[in-house]
Design a protein around this motif. Structure first.
Motif, short mmCIF file in Angstrom:
data_model
loop_
_atom_site.label_atom_id
_atom_site.label_comp_id
_atom_site.label_asym_id
_atom_site.label_seq_id
_atom_site.Cartn_x
_atom_site.Cartn_y
_atom_site.Cartn_z
N ARG A 205 0.81 -1.23 0.00
CA ARG A 205 0.00 0.00 0.00
C ARG A 205 0.85 1.27 0.00
NH1 ARG A 205 -5.41 -0.66 1.32
NH2 ARG A 205 -5.53 1.52 0.64
N GLY A 206 2.03 1.20 -0.55
CA GLY A 206 2.88 2.38 -0.63
C GLY A 206 3.43 2.81 0.72
N SER A 207 3.38 1.94 1.68
CA SER A 207 3.83 2.28 3.04
C SER A 207 5.32 2.64 3.05
CB SER A 207 3.55 1.14 4.02
OG SER A 207 4.15 -0.06 3.57
N THR A 208 5.70 3.42 4.05
CA THR A 208 7.05 3.97 4.14
C THR A 208 7.93 3.11 5.02
OG1 THR A 208 6.21 6.20 3.82
CG2 THR A 208 8.41 5.99 4.80
N GLU B 142 0.49 8.69 -1.90
CA GLU B 142 -0.63 7.77 -1.69
C GLU B 142 -0.11 6.63 -0.82
OE1 GLU B 142 -4.08 5.36 -4.22
OE2 GLU B 142 -2.56 6.56 -5.26
N SER B 143 0.19 6.96 0.43
CA SER B 143 0.87 6.00 1.30
C SER B 143 0.00 5.60 2.48
CB SER B 143 2.17 6.63 1.82
OG SER B 143 2.76 5.82 2.81
N THR C 185 -2.76 11.63 -4.39
CA THR C 185 -3.52 10.88 -5.39
C THR C 185 -4.49 9.87 -4.78
OG1 THR C 185 -1.75 9.23 -5.52
CG2 THR C 185 -1.62 11.10 -7.03
N GLY C 186 -4.36 9.58 -3.49
CA GLY C 186 -5.23 8.60 -2.83
C GLY C 186 -5.19 8.81 -1.33
N GLN C 187 -5.31 7.72 -0.59
CA GLN C 187 -5.27 7.81 0.87
C GLN C 187 -3.82 8.06 1.31
OE1 GLN C 187 -8.49 7.74 2.20
NE2 GLN C 187 -8.74 7.67 -0.02
N SER D 157 3.79 10.65 3.28
CA SER D 157 3.34 11.41 2.11
C SER D 157 2.60 12.67 2.53
CB SER D 157 2.46 10.53 1.21
OG SER D 157 1.42 9.92 1.96
N SER D 158 1.92 12.64 3.68
CA SER D 158 1.27 13.84 4.20
C SER D 158 2.31 14.83 4.72
CB SER D 158 0.29 13.48 5.32
OG SER D 158 -0.75 12.67 4.83
N PHE D 159 3.36 14.30 5.35
CA PHE D 159 4.44 15.19 5.81
C PHE D 159 5.08 15.90 4.62
CE2 PHE D 159 5.16 11.94 9.45
CZ PHE D 159 4.11 12.48 10.17
#
Length: 520
Positions: A100-103, A130-131, A168-170, A175-177
């Motif tokens: 899910r694009g996690s960091t 979108e992470s 682009t997504g959730q 990605s919010s930072f």
């Protein structure tokens, strides 16, 4: 004769590279994207970049956990270098098909490397976010947590390069930072931007909230101001990114390129018709901005936040400029706390990337009342004044109608601090509206009068004060540069820009606003 050993190694390289880069063509990955209702990050990168310009960096990165190596191509991130409009950019995006694009650690290392290269070469940095947030269990323990990096490089960027994020997504966590660090944020409809996910909030607090309620597009466009543009889909978002970058230089050491423009349209005899002579009549300032701008085009930023103030990119005489203009359609243009935040952020952006500032005034000052005072209007108004005072870019101000109170000074009305201060013949300068001033001055004379009599006295007094608000008074005292024919507004701005911008471009400037935060 070719070395067979070397050829085998090269063939193996192409096989491995193809397995990573072509994986989005596989049925399994296409099915996974359809399941998530998502588009592949590679196709999104290609849509932003000029055709065929994207070159990947870090193709063979995988998770730092040995048991995840086989299932984590790119470690959830894909990035590299390309171009937009023929100019180099650096771009990275979250791959939702990989956890899910996690960091996690290696994906973060890849992003840091690309960001360092962008800074070194002076290229804009674009992030497609979108992470699912930080990857667990990778960062759950002490080792994983301390290996993470909360974008210290972005925090110390000092706007040396433009940074643009597209949600682009959730989008949670990293990605919010990145979005909060960015100069410009675009969010696609249906996406969400927040620090934590609804699920984690429910686990931690018991509160049930949807992604849309938490950080949907409407929330950020109108309430938080943390998103600058909304897009109906990614194609629209890509167009916005390309458009924004077109107004900005590649880095803070350059000025935007001057484009060709129609020299025949420098005067406009009907411009004044857009602005009613009656002071209390509203009108849409956007119509004025379009008439002043080349080809009638403006790119408004944060249109649904801090609505009494319009902030927009435009080109005037081929020059890329930032415009701050009163919007009489909302609160008569009176500035509120959100307007101040919006102004400061935009001023910092234009100062950092060498865009001249154009101020168009028609405002009754700042909003008054308990609500705005409790929302820290005093601090925000002073911060706006400080930002304006610290700018070094060319600044031009045109007063069209009302210029009242401290709002006049905050929105470009400091004669010593601007390069050109002009007024239309319809401009009125004063501490407050004439009728309000009459009520203060004649207050003691109103006692015992009927409502009709009071209105008559106030109207008469207001008319007496009209001459005291006249634009020719500051003109006589050399507190404005000139009273101009509204038809010559665009001509005046273009002449000044031609006089100011080349000289500014030759000089080195100490720009403290580059170090101001992107959010507050």
């Amino acid at each position: 004769m070719r070395d067979e050993g070397q050829q085998r190694l090269v063939d193996e390289l192409h096989r491995r590279r193809g397995a990573v880069r072509d994986r989005f063509d596989s049925a399994a990955v296409r099915e996974r994207l359809a399941e998530l209702g998502a588009q592949s990050v590679r196709s999104r990168i290609d849509e932003i970049c000029d055709d065929g310009s994207f070159v990947e960096t870090g193709t063979f990165v995988v998770s730092g956990r040995p048991d995840d190596e086989a299932t984590t191509p790119g470690d959830g991130k894909i990035g590299g270098h390309g171009s937009v409009g023929g100019r180099p950019i650096t771009i990275i995006g979250d791959d939702v098909t990989v956890k899910r694009g996690s960091t996690a650690t290696m994906g973060t290392r890849r992003k840091k490397r690309l960001f360092a290269q962008a800074l070194q070469r002076g290229n804009p940095f674009v992030v497609l976010g979108e992470s699912a947030g930080a990857r667990i269990p990778d960062i759950l323990g002490a080792e994983g947590l301390t290996e993470m990096d909360l974008d210290r490089a972005a925090a110390t960027r000092q706007r040396r390069i433009p940074m643009v994020s597209v949600i682009t997504g959730q989008s949670y966590g990293g990605s919010s930072f990145a979005a909060a660090h960015s100069d410009i944020v675009v969010q696609v409809k249906g996406a969400c931007t927040s620090i934590t996910s609804p699920r984690l909030i429910e686990v931690a607090t018991g509160e049930s909230v949807t992604a849309e309620e938490l950080g949907g597009l409407d929330v950020h466009l109108s309430k938080t101001g943390q998103v600058d543009f909304g897009a109906s889909d990614f194609s629209e978002a890509a167009d916005i990114v390309r458009n924004v970058l077109g107004y900005l230089p590649s880095n803070a050491d350059r000025v935007p390129e001057r484009l060709d423009f129609d020299v025949k349209s420098l005067t406009d005899g009907t411009l004044a018709d857009l602005v009613p002579s009656r002071m209390r009549r509203a009108y849409d300032m956007r119509r004025v901005l379009r008439r002043l701008s080349d080809d009638g085009q403006i790119l408004e930023i944060q249109p649904d936040f801090g609505k009494p103030l319009i902030t927009a990119f435009a080109r005037i005489g081929g020059y890329s400029v930032g415009i701050l203009a009163s919007q009489p359609m909302v609160q008569a243009g009176a500035l509120d706390p959100d307007s101040c935040d919006k102004a400061v952020r935009f001023i910092c952006l234009c100062e950092s990337f060498n865009l001249p500032l154009i101020f168009l005034q028609d405002l009754p000052g700042f909003m008054v009342g308990k609500s705005v005072e409790h929302n820290r209007l005093l601090a925000k108004a002073i911060m706006m004044q400080q930002a304006f005072s610290l700018t070094t870019v060319p600044k031009l101000t045109v007063v069209m109608r009302k210029a009242y109170g401290f709002g006049y000074f905050a929105l470009g009305g400091v004669f010593e601090a601007v390069d050109g201060l002009y007024a239309w013949p319809s401009a009125a300068f004063g501490f407050m509206d004439q009728k309000a001033g009459a009520q203060v001055v004649r207050g003691r004379d109103l006692g015992g009068l009927s409502a009709t009599e009071r209105q008559s006295v106030l109207a008469e007094s207001g008319e007496e004060f009209d001459t005291e608000f006249d634009a020719y008074i500051p003109a006589k005292r050399m507190r404005i540069d000139e009273v101009i024919d509204p038809a010559e507004t665009r001509l005046t701005l273009v002449r000044d820009l031609e006089r100011l911008v080349p000289r500014y471009a030759e000089q080195t400037h100490d720009k403290p606003l580059m170090s101001w935060p992107t959010r507050w």
